[in-house]
Design an enzyme around this catalytic site. Structure first.
Site, PDB file in Angstrom:
ATOM      1  N   HIS A   1      -7.246  -6.739   0.307  1.00 46.24           N
ATOM      2  CA  HIS A   1      -6.244  -5.022   1.131  1.00 46.24           C
ATOM      3  C   HIS A   1      -4.957  -5.656   1.507  1.00 46.24           C
ATOM      4  O   HIS A   1      -3.803  -5.219   0.861  1.00 46.24           O
ATOM      5  CB  HIS A   1      -6.827  -4.094   0.826  1.00 46.24           C
ATOM      6  CG  HIS A   1      -5.737  -2.517   1.082  1.00 46.24           C
ATOM      7  ND1 HIS A   1      -5.180  -3.033  -0.108  1.00 46.24           N
ATOM      8  CD2 HIS A   1      -5.071  -2.100   2.186  1.00 46.24           C
ATOM      9  CE1 HIS A   1      -3.924  -1.347   0.000  1.00 46.24           C
ATOM     10  NE2 HIS A   1      -4.402  -1.316   1.457  1.00 46.24           N
TER      11      HIS A   1
ATOM     12  N   SER B   1       0.661  -0.989  -0.009  1.00 46.54           N
ATOM     13  CA  SER B   1      -0.233  -0.308   0.025  1.00 46.54           C
ATOM     14  C   SER B   1       1.102   1.209   0.037  1.00 46.54           C
ATOM     15  O   SER B   1       1.688   1.502  -0.560  1.00 46.54           O
ATOM     16  CB  SER B   1      -0.661   0.285   1.432  1.00 46.54           C
ATOM     17  OG  SER B   1      -1.532   1.010   0.907  1.00 46.54           O
TER      18      SER B   1
ATOM     19  N   GLU C   1      -2.235  13.986  13.075  1.00 54.44           N
ATOM     20  CA  GLU C   1      -1.988  15.405  12.498  1.00 54.44           C
ATOM     21  C   GLU C   1      -1.478  15.291  10.934  1.00 54.44           C
ATOM     22  O   GLU C   1      -1.783  16.050  10.241  1.00 54.44           O
ATOM     23  CB  GLU C   1      -1.304  16.346  13.496  1.00 54.44           C
ATOM     24  CG  GLU C   1      -1.442  18.100  12.734  1.00 54.44           C
ATOM     25  CD  GLU C   1      -1.476  18.295  14.610  1.00 54.44           C
ATOM     26  OE1 GLU C   1      -1.232  20.047  13.689  1.00 54.44           O
ATOM     27  OE2 GLU C   1      -0.577  18.669  15.317  1.00 54.44           O
TER      28      GLU C   1
END
Length: 319
Positions: free
Chosen positions: A298, A143, A239
């Site tokens: 996946h 990924s 963040e």
């Protein structure tokens, strides 16, 4: 072996379905030039040239005595090198080679940084290879790690003897992944005071469950819950990941292709490597093969570990 029609036909039969083969055949016939190569526009590398601070990545090295470039494993978003512990040991047993697992920046035990782009992560990988005096390797990335592996191969092809991209292509990822919702749910988790780890995990899972419906994904996200100074926190930099999520879903633009062998290893039940991605794979990686593992989604290496290892070992030993 390149992405030719005979190879794609063999792949499609029994996996993604004959209708996909017919669709791709028609698309290829209308898009290919007379020599069997796809006619594609070349991109630019403007997005890949900005300087960034290199991060000293955390790593684990599994020793092997066999000759040949070491295997380097790169995890996906919200993952860590611990995801590949059993895979790394199995690859050492099967290939005899050294295996290196890395924590990406803002993940696992690696430092946090304000930048989270593929050129930055590529630079991190190149630095650790240089630090460990590895002049050539086999990159295996899942990924996000697969896109990092592609970026390293395209930017520093001499460092990459070959690579495997696990269930990801060099195309922009449609944001159907749920990652924005996962990040928002993780940011809302609140755990008060000093509580036992088991209690913290239970409370965090309860708070995640309203947004993250799949129990397996909740358990995966909870691997990032760590205790520090008596309180619990997420070890991933939520963040910065949130700020750079579009960078992670996209892929940088490149002009020059990678000349070495490549394997795009997808899960047959996953949408992340589709026929729409083949032209870009062919343009950037003309020596690539595409394979699908039946019954895998996946997380190919977790869903079908035995088949995954066989595919990796066959590719590594095919030199």
């Amino acid at each position: 072996m390149t992405l030719k029609l005979a190879v794609l036909r063999q792949i499609f039969q029994g996996s993604k379905g004959w209708h996909l083969w017919q669709h791709w055949r028609a698309f290829y016939s209308s898009s290919a030039s007379g020599n069997g190569k796809l006619c594609c526009q070349t991109g630019t590398t403007d997005k890949n040239t900005h300087a960034t601070r290199v991060v000293d990545l955390s790593y684990d090295l599994y020793d092997g005595s066999a000759p040949g470039p070491p295997l380097v494993l790169l995890h996906g978003l919200f993952g860590s090198k611990s995801n590949f512990q059993s895979i790394a040991r199995a690859l050492v047993r099967k290939t005899g080679r050294k295996v290196l697992t890395l924590d990406a920046r803002n993940h696992g035990c690696s430092p946090h940084d304000d930048i989270m782009t593929y050129p930055a992560m590529s630079a991190d990988v190149c630095q650790i290879l240089h630090k460990l005096q590895i002049t050539s390797c086999v990159l295996i990335g899942h990924s996000m790690g697969g896109k990092t592996a592609m970026t390293v191969a395209l930017q520093e092809p001499k460092l990459v003897e070959r690579f495997v991209s696990v269930d990801i292509s060099p195309a922009a990822t449609v944001p159907q992944t749920g990652f924005p919702h996962y990040i928002a749910a993780m940011q809302k988790v609140h755990l008060e005071g000093k509580i036992p780890r088991s209690t913290a995990r239970r409370l965090a899972e309860e708070q995640l469950s309203s947004t993250v419906k799949e129990a397996s994904i909740r358990q995966f996200l909870l691997t990032n819950l760590v205790q520090e100074n008596g309180t619990f926190k997420w070890r991933v930099n939520l963040e910065v990941i949130s700020q750079h999520l579009q960078d992670l879903l996209d892929f940088p633009e490149f002009q020059e292709p990678y000349p070495g062998p490549a394997l795009f290893l997808g899960g047959a039940n996953s949408p992340y490597i589709s026929s729409e991605n083949y032209p870009e794979i062919e343009r950037l990686f003309p020596c690539a093969n595409v394979e699908y593992i039946f019954g895998a989604g996946h997380w190919v290496h977790a869903d079908k570990t035995h088949d995954f290892l066989n595919s990796i070992c066959n590719f590594v030993e095919s030199a």
